[in-house]
Design an enzyme around this catalytic site. Structure first.
Site, PDB file in Angstrom:
ATOM      1  CG  ASP A 134      -1.974  -1.188   1.017  1.00 50.33           C
ATOM      2  OD1 ASP A 134      -2.171  -1.508   0.251  1.00 50.33           O
ATOM      3  OD2 ASP A 134      -2.462  -1.749   2.351  1.00 50.33           O
ATOM      4  CE  LYS A 173       2.185  -2.260  -4.428  1.00 49.52           C
ATOM      5  NZ  LYS A 173       2.169  -2.020  -3.062  1.00 49.52           N
ATOM      6  N   GLY A 174       0.130   1.796  -7.355  1.00 50.18           N
ATOM      7  CA  GLY A 174      -0.690   1.954  -8.091  1.00 50.18           C
ATOM      8  C   GLY A 174      -0.933   3.404  -8.901  1.00 50.18           C
ATOM      9  N   GLY A 218      -4.473  -4.354  -3.744  1.00 49.21           N
ATOM     10  CA  GLY A 218      -5.621  -3.271  -3.979  1.00 49.21           C
ATOM     11  C   GLY A 218      -4.712  -2.136  -4.422  1.00 49.21           C
ATOM     12  CG  HIS A 219      -2.229  -2.031  -7.013  1.00 46.08           C
ATOM     13  ND1 HIS A 219      -1.257  -2.380  -7.862  1.00 46.08           N
ATOM     14  CD2 HIS A 219      -1.917  -2.503  -5.810  1.00 46.08           C
ATOM     15  CE1 HIS A 219      -0.324  -3.208  -7.043  1.00 46.08           C
ATOM     16  NE2 HIS A 219      -0.887  -3.320  -5.921  1.00 46.08           N
ATOM     17  CD  GLN A 261       0.556  -8.996  -2.693  1.00 43.46           C
ATOM     18  OE1 GLN A 261       1.536  -9.535  -3.310  1.00 43.46           O
ATOM     19  NE2 GLN A 261      -0.476  -8.553  -2.689  1.00 43.46           N
ATOM     20  N   GLY A 295     -10.875  -3.189   3.501  1.00 40.59           N
ATOM     21  CA  GLY A 295     -11.515  -2.070   4.367  1.00 40.59           C
ATOM     22  C   GLY A 295     -11.053  -1.901   5.772  1.00 40.59           C
TER      23      GLY A 295
HETATM   24  P1  GDP Z   1      -0.955   0.434  -3.498  1.00 45.75           P
HETATM   25  O1  GDP Z   1      -1.433  -0.901  -3.024  1.00 45.75           O
HETATM   26  O2  GDP Z   1       0.624   0.477  -3.030  1.00 45.75           O
HETATM   27  O3  GDP Z   1      -1.045   0.676  -5.103  1.00 45.75           O
HETATM   28  O4  GDP Z   1      -1.573   1.632  -2.494  1.00 45.75           O
HETATM   29  P2  GDP Z   1      -2.984   1.861  -2.223  1.00 45.75           P
HETATM   30  O5  GDP Z   1      -3.756   2.231  -3.527  1.00 45.75           O
HETATM   31  O6  GDP Z   1      -3.625   0.520  -1.456  1.00 45.75           O
HETATM   32  O7  GDP Z   1      -2.963   2.689  -0.990  1.00 45.75           O
HETATM   33  C1  GDP Z   1      -2.452   3.959  -1.346  1.00 45.75           C
HETATM   34  C2  GDP Z   1      -3.487   5.221  -0.861  1.00 45.75           C
HETATM   35  O8  GDP Z   1      -2.893   6.242  -0.853  1.00 45.75           O
HETATM   36  C3  GDP Z   1      -4.585   5.200  -1.906  1.00 45.75           C
HETATM   37  O9  GDP Z   1      -5.761   5.500  -1.490  1.00 45.75           O
HETATM   38  C4  GDP Z   1      -3.902   6.449  -2.882  1.00 45.75           C
HETATM   39  O10 GDP Z   1      -5.084   6.947  -3.596  1.00 45.75           O
HETATM   40  C5  GDP Z   1      -3.430   7.103  -1.823  1.00 45.75           C
HETATM   41  N1  GDP Z   1      -2.367   8.047  -2.032  1.00 45.75           N
HETATM   42  C6  GDP Z   1      -1.318   7.667  -2.972  1.00 45.75           C
HETATM   43  N2  GDP Z   1      -0.544   8.576  -3.043  1.00 45.75           N
HETATM   44  C7  GDP Z   1      -0.807   9.518  -2.335  1.00 45.75           C
HETATM   45  C8  GDP Z   1      -0.245  11.028  -1.884  1.00 45.75           C
HETATM   46  O11 GDP Z   1       0.869  11.312  -2.296  1.00 45.75           O
HETATM   47  N3  GDP Z   1      -1.133  11.405  -1.033  1.00 45.75           N
HETATM   48  C9  GDP Z   1      -2.241  11.090  -0.660  1.00 45.75           C
HETATM   49  N4  GDP Z   1      -2.848  11.880   0.630  1.00 45.75           N
HETATM   50  N5  GDP Z   1      -2.982   9.863  -1.002  1.00 45.75           N
HETATM   51  C10 GDP Z   1      -2.148   9.086  -1.871  1.00 45.75           C
HETATM   52  P1  IMO Z   2      -0.930  -4.468  -2.287  1.00 55.17           P
HETATM   53  O1  IMO Z   2      -0.471  -4.701  -3.673  1.00 55.17           O
HETATM   54  C1  IMO Z   2      -0.799  -4.528   2.190  1.00 55.17           C
HETATM   55  C2  IMO Z   2      -1.112  -8.461   3.800  1.00 55.17           C
HETATM   56  C3  IMO Z   2      -2.116  -9.140   4.308  1.00 55.17           C
HETATM   57  C4  IMO Z   2      -1.773  -9.761   5.427  1.00 55.17           C
HETATM   58  C5  IMO Z   2      -0.371 -10.722   4.757  1.00 55.17           C
HETATM   59  C6  IMO Z   2      -0.897 -11.949   3.997  1.00 55.17           C
HETATM   60  O2  IMO Z   2      -2.219  -3.399  -2.231  1.00 55.17           O
HETATM   61  O3  IMO Z   2       0.070  -3.334  -1.620  1.00 55.17           O
HETATM   62  P2  IMO Z   2      -2.526 -12.725   2.034  1.00 55.17           P
HETATM   63  O4  IMO Z   2      -4.112 -12.568   1.921  1.00 55.17           O
HETATM   64  O5  IMO Z   2      -1.456 -12.074   0.877  1.00 55.17           O
HETATM   65  O6  IMO Z   2      -2.087 -14.318   2.562  1.00 55.17           O
HETATM   66  O7  IMO Z   2      -2.282 -12.032   3.352  1.00 55.17           O
HETATM   67  O8  IMO Z   2      -0.034  -9.697   3.336  1.00 55.17           O
HETATM   68  N1  IMO Z   2      -1.284  -7.992   2.446  1.00 55.17           N
HETATM   69  C7  IMO Z   2      -0.985  -6.847   1.883  1.00 55.17           C
HETATM   70  N2  IMO Z   2      -0.799  -5.721   2.778  1.00 55.17           N
HETATM   71  N3  IMO Z   2      -0.977  -4.347   0.611  1.00 55.17           N
HETATM   72  C8  IMO Z   2      -1.074  -5.465  -0.137  1.00 55.17           C
HETATM   73  O9  IMO Z   2      -1.102  -5.401  -1.354  1.00 55.17           O
HETATM   74  C9  IMO Z   2      -1.340  -6.963   0.385  1.00 55.17           C
HETATM   75  N4  IMO Z   2      -1.456  -8.047   0.042  1.00 55.17           N
HETATM   76  C10 IMO Z   2      -1.466  -8.842   1.088  1.00 55.17           C
HETATM   77  O10 IMO Z   2      -2.921  -7.774   5.283  1.00 55.17           O
HETATM   78  O11 IMO Z   2      -1.046  -9.088   6.438  1.00 55.17           O
HETATM   79 MG    MG Z   3      -2.830  -1.416  -1.836  1.00 57.99          MG
END
Ligand code: GDP
Ligand code: IMO
Ligand code: MG
Length: 431
Positions: free
Chosen positions: A13, A16-17, A40-41, A224, A304
């Site tokens: 999280d 990366k997305g 989840g990106h 991840q 969530g």
């Molecule tokens: P990923 O799994 O690495 O793609 O990251 P996620 O999308 O799960 O989580 C990143 C969250 O931070 C998302 O809700 C993005 O929209 C948000 N986000 C990304 N870059 C920024 C930033 O620079 N500032 C803020 N406030 N939110 C950001």
């Molecule tokens: P993105 O790509 C954050 C975490 C789960 C748990 C552990 C094992 O959005 O960064 P799993 O279901 O993979 O067996 O769970 O890994 N986890 C993540 N945490 N971002 C993710 O993906 C994750 N994918 C798995 O919360 O701790």
């Molecule tokens: Mg994510």
């Protein structure tokens, strides 16, 4: 620099997305190598929010081709739902989205095992996403998995499921006291999924090889983060795939020497969702200084759950820079630190009163380390309207330069908001 990997340097999280979406303006090919719909990106574009779980985050640009590689695990129901959402948003993906025949399929028995195993672990549950990812990779390594190539061919799918499901049910009944699942229902449902996905199945490995031969701009989208890597992460609080830059090559059948640049994505602080040690986690008082989880976008995209939050951790990032061989950094979410009077950077760990040089290999030691902090004054103003580096407040620049110096790694991208335009570019990337 034509082929760039984008890798999470923390516990997932990192943003990366957003980075993939930004770079997709120039890229022609974007591929996912590992993981499944545990990822989840999030992308915020034109006032809309898109969340991708398995479909690469470059799909929003019509000129791109997106690939789901052989090292991924595919839940067909979830993938078809993602396609449906794209369709409803008016994004055309036919002849632009390709699925490798080598990818493994997540079945209902994988999801059920994931949930039952977690329940049984009780207090020591891993906090998985419950998507069946671990059990699916177990079957792959145990050599009883069923892949996309078999899913789309009923002559292969039916006999494999017919011999496997009774064995799974025996395990459900004898170990977990659960009745198990109905073979006929799975067969019917997955045959239908197979038919729907068949038009997307393509020789992804050859297509990526040819794209590289032609010199096209390519992106590899990590899922991840490095500390969730099955080998080098905070084991056993990890996912079940190789989340490092090396995993890109293994998961796509793509030669490692062809990856020109690895961008390590990190937040300007640290988060983790799920259980396991977290040395720099905020105290409740520190957490109260931040915008709430919704405002700071720290609610998990897939499940969530609220993410745990903490200070930036240099020993952690040094370790994951090493595991990935990152060439530059993307520092995300700097704006979330805007309101603070003071910031902390963890510059080292002490274990049993002594400084340690290496990142601990066991969760027991990681849980015991005491972070050593350096204090930095906050900038106490919004960074969200900055468009170039010079617009940033001097204390924000000092914070970034300190991180860059401590990691001995240049920053390529600074992100100050979820939207595409809330980005400061420090260097051009596709050259
Ligand atoms: P990923 O799994 O690495 O793609 O990251 P996620 O999308 O799960 O989580 C990143 C969250 O931070 C998302 O809700 C993005 O929209 C948000 N986000 C990304 N870059 C920024 C930033 O620079 N500032 C803020 N406030 N939110 C950001
Ligand atoms: P993105 O790509 C954050 C975490 C789960 C748990 C552990 C094992 O959005 O960064 P799993 O279901 O993979 O067996 O769970 O890994 N986890 C993540 N945490 N971002 C993710 O993906 C994750 N994918 C798995 O919360 O701790
Ligand atoms: Mg994510």
């Amino acid at each position: 620099m034509k082929r760039i990997a984008v890798i999470g340097m923390q516990w997932g999280d990192e943003g990366k997305g957003k980075v993939i979406d930004l770079l997709s303006e120039k890229a022609r090919h974007i591929a996912r190598a590992q993981g499944g719909n545990n990822a989840g990106h999030t992308i915020v574009e034109g006032g809309r929010e898109y969340r991708f779980h398995l479909i690469p985050s470059g799909i929003l640009y019509p000129h791109t081709k997106c690939y789901i590689g052989g090292g991924t695990v595919v839940d067909p129901e979830s993938l078809l739902k993602e396609m449906e959402t794209l369709h409803k948003s008016g994004i055309q993906f036919e002849k632009r989205l390709f699925l490798s025949p080598y990818a493994h399929i997540v079945f209902p028995y994988h999801r059920l095992f994931d949930q039952l195993i977690e329940q049984r672990r009780g207090k020591s549950a891993l906090g998985t996403t419950g998507r069946g990812i671990g059990p699916c990779y177990v079957d792959k390594v145990q050599r009883v998995g069923i892949r996309v190539a078999e899913l789309i061919d009923p002559a292969l799918l039916i006999p494999r499921l017919s011999s496997l499901v009774p064995l799974k049910n025996e395990e459900f009944q004898k170990i977990y006291g659960h009745p198990g699942i109905h073979l006929d229902e799975v067969v019917a449902q997955y045959q239908e999924f197979g038919q729907k996905l068949a038009p997307f199945v393509a020789p992804v490995e050859e297509m990526l090889f040819e794209a590289a031969e032609k010199g096209d701009f390519m992106l590899f989208e990590g899922a991840q983060g490095a500390l969730l890597d099955v080998t080098f992460g905070t084991y056993p609080y990890v996912t079940s795939s190789s989340t490092l830059s090396g995993g890109i090559s293994a998961g796509l059948g793509f030669g490692p020497s062809r990856i020109d640049h690895v961008i390590g994505v990190t937040k300007a602080y640290t988060t983790r969702v799920g259980n396991g040690p977290f040395p720099t986690e905020f105290s409740p008082d520190e957490l109260a200084l931040f915008p709430d989880h919704t405002a700071s976008r720290e609610v998990g995209t897939t499940t969530g759950r609220k993410r745990r939050m903490g200070w930036i951790d240099i020993p952690l990032l040094k370790a994951t820079k090493c595991f990935n061989g990152t060439d530059s950094l993307a520092i995300m979410k700097l704006d979330i630190l805007d309101g603070l009077d003071e910031l902390k950077i963890c510059i080292g760990y002490k274990l049993h009163g002594k400084m340690i040089q290496s990142f601990p290999a066991t969760i027991e030691h990681l849980a015991e380390v005491k972070p050593i902090y350096e204090m930095h004054p906050g900038w106490k103003c919004s960074t969200r309207e900055c468009t170039i580096y010079d617009d940033l407040p001097s204390r924000a620049k000092a914070y970034l330069r300190r991180v860059e110096g401590l990691l001995n790694s240049p920053i390529s991208i600074i992100s100050i908001g979820p939207e595409r335009e809330k980005t400061i570019w420090m260097e051009p990337l596709f050259l």
